[in-house]
Design a protein around this motif. Structure first.
Motif, PDB file in Angstrom:
ATOM      1  N   ALA A   1      47.328  31.814  50.668  1.00  0.00           N
ATOM      2  CA  ALA A   1      47.143  33.260  50.775  1.00  0.00           C
ATOM      3  C   ALA A   1      46.379  33.801  49.573  1.00  0.00           C
ATOM      4  N   ALA A   2      45.602  34.834  49.805  1.00  0.00           N
ATOM      5  CA  ALA A   2      44.899  35.529  48.726  1.00  0.00           C
ATOM      6  C   ALA A   2      45.613  36.855  48.472  1.00  0.00           C
ATOM      7  N   SER A   3      45.529  37.343  47.266  1.00  0.00           N
ATOM      8  CA  SER A   3      46.118  38.628  46.915  1.00  0.00           C
ATOM      9  C   SER A   3      45.486  39.726  47.748  1.00  0.00           C
ATOM     10  N   ARG A   4      46.261  40.721  48.092  1.00  0.00           N
ATOM     11  CA  ARG A   4      45.710  41.850  48.833  1.00  0.00           C
ATOM     12  C   ARG A   4      44.942  42.799  47.919  1.00  0.00           C
ATOM     13  N   PHE A   5      44.983  42.537  46.603  1.00  0.00           N
ATOM     14  CA  PHE A   5      44.267  43.348  45.626  1.00  0.00           C
ATOM     15  C   PHE A   5      43.066  42.573  45.093  1.00  0.00           C
ATOM     16  N   PRO A   6      41.924  43.214  44.965  1.00  0.00           N
ATOM     17  CA  PRO A   6      40.777  42.527  44.351  1.00  0.00           C
ATOM     18  C   PRO A   6      41.150  42.108  42.926  1.00  0.00           C
ATOM     19  N   SER A   7      40.807  40.885  42.554  1.00  0.00           N
ATOM     20  CA  SER A   7      41.142  40.436  41.202  1.00  0.00           C
ATOM     21  C   SER A   7      40.097  39.444  40.716  1.00  0.00           C
TER      22      SER A   7
END
Length: 180
Positions: free
Chosen positions: A2-8
């Motif tokens: 999974a990737a974070s739902r926030f840009p980082s």
């Protein structure tokens, strides 16, 4: 995965450098310390790189004293920030809280240095330790000046420096006006 739902963005230790600095107030005369860099004829605030194992607070004070020769300490101000209280008695939401008399960063500046390299600058508020003699500043590459609040803002070369000074002036004014 999974990737974070926030840009980082992720930076390994070889791709970032941390610095810390201060907006240095001489409260007795309502002045701010700025530096004039000879080589580029620029007006800037005192700051420098953090050493291994050194806290951001210690870096800000050390670099300010090294660059200015002025004995100083961090100045506790009333601050709205997203940090949690020292002691958390429950799980708290990520939101802005108000604190009285804290020595926390008032701003963080992100500078992109080049391909994948960044510099983080943590800004604090400091005050001259009145009554203690000034030393010599670090070198002859710049001059140390104390200016009125308005003159400091007007002289600073960079927009981000002007903005952090305006924020610091507001915090110092509101902290000491409300405590009277």
């Amino acid at each position: 995965m999974a990737a974070s739902r926030f840009p980082s963005e992720l930076y390994s230790a070889d791709k970032f450098v941390e610095s810390a600095g201060t907006v240095l107030f001489r409260l007795s005369t309502r002045e701010i310390c700025i530096l004039r860099l000879h080589l580029r004829d620029e007006y800037v605030l005192p700051k420098g790189r953090r050493n291994i194992g050194e806290s951001r607070r210690s870096t800000a004070v050390r670099e300010t004293i090294e660059e200015t020769g002025v004995p100083c300490s961090l100045l506790p101000v009333n601050l709205a920030c997203r940090a949690c209280p020292t002691i958390e008695t429950e799980q708290l939401p990520d939101e802005v809280r108000s604190y009285e008399g804290v020595c926390e960063p008032i701003a963080m500046q992100l500078r992109r240095l080049g391909e994948g390299d960044v510099k983080l600058v943590w800004w604090f508020v400091a005050a001259v330790n009145d009554g203690r003699p000034f030393g010599r500043h670090e070198d002859d590459k710049f001059d140390v000046e104390f200016c009125s609040y308005a003159d400091a803002v007007q002289k600073l070369t960079f927009k981000d420096d002007r903005e952090v000074v305006l924020k610091a002036i507001h915090l110092v004014s509101s902290t000491f006006e409300t405590s009277r």
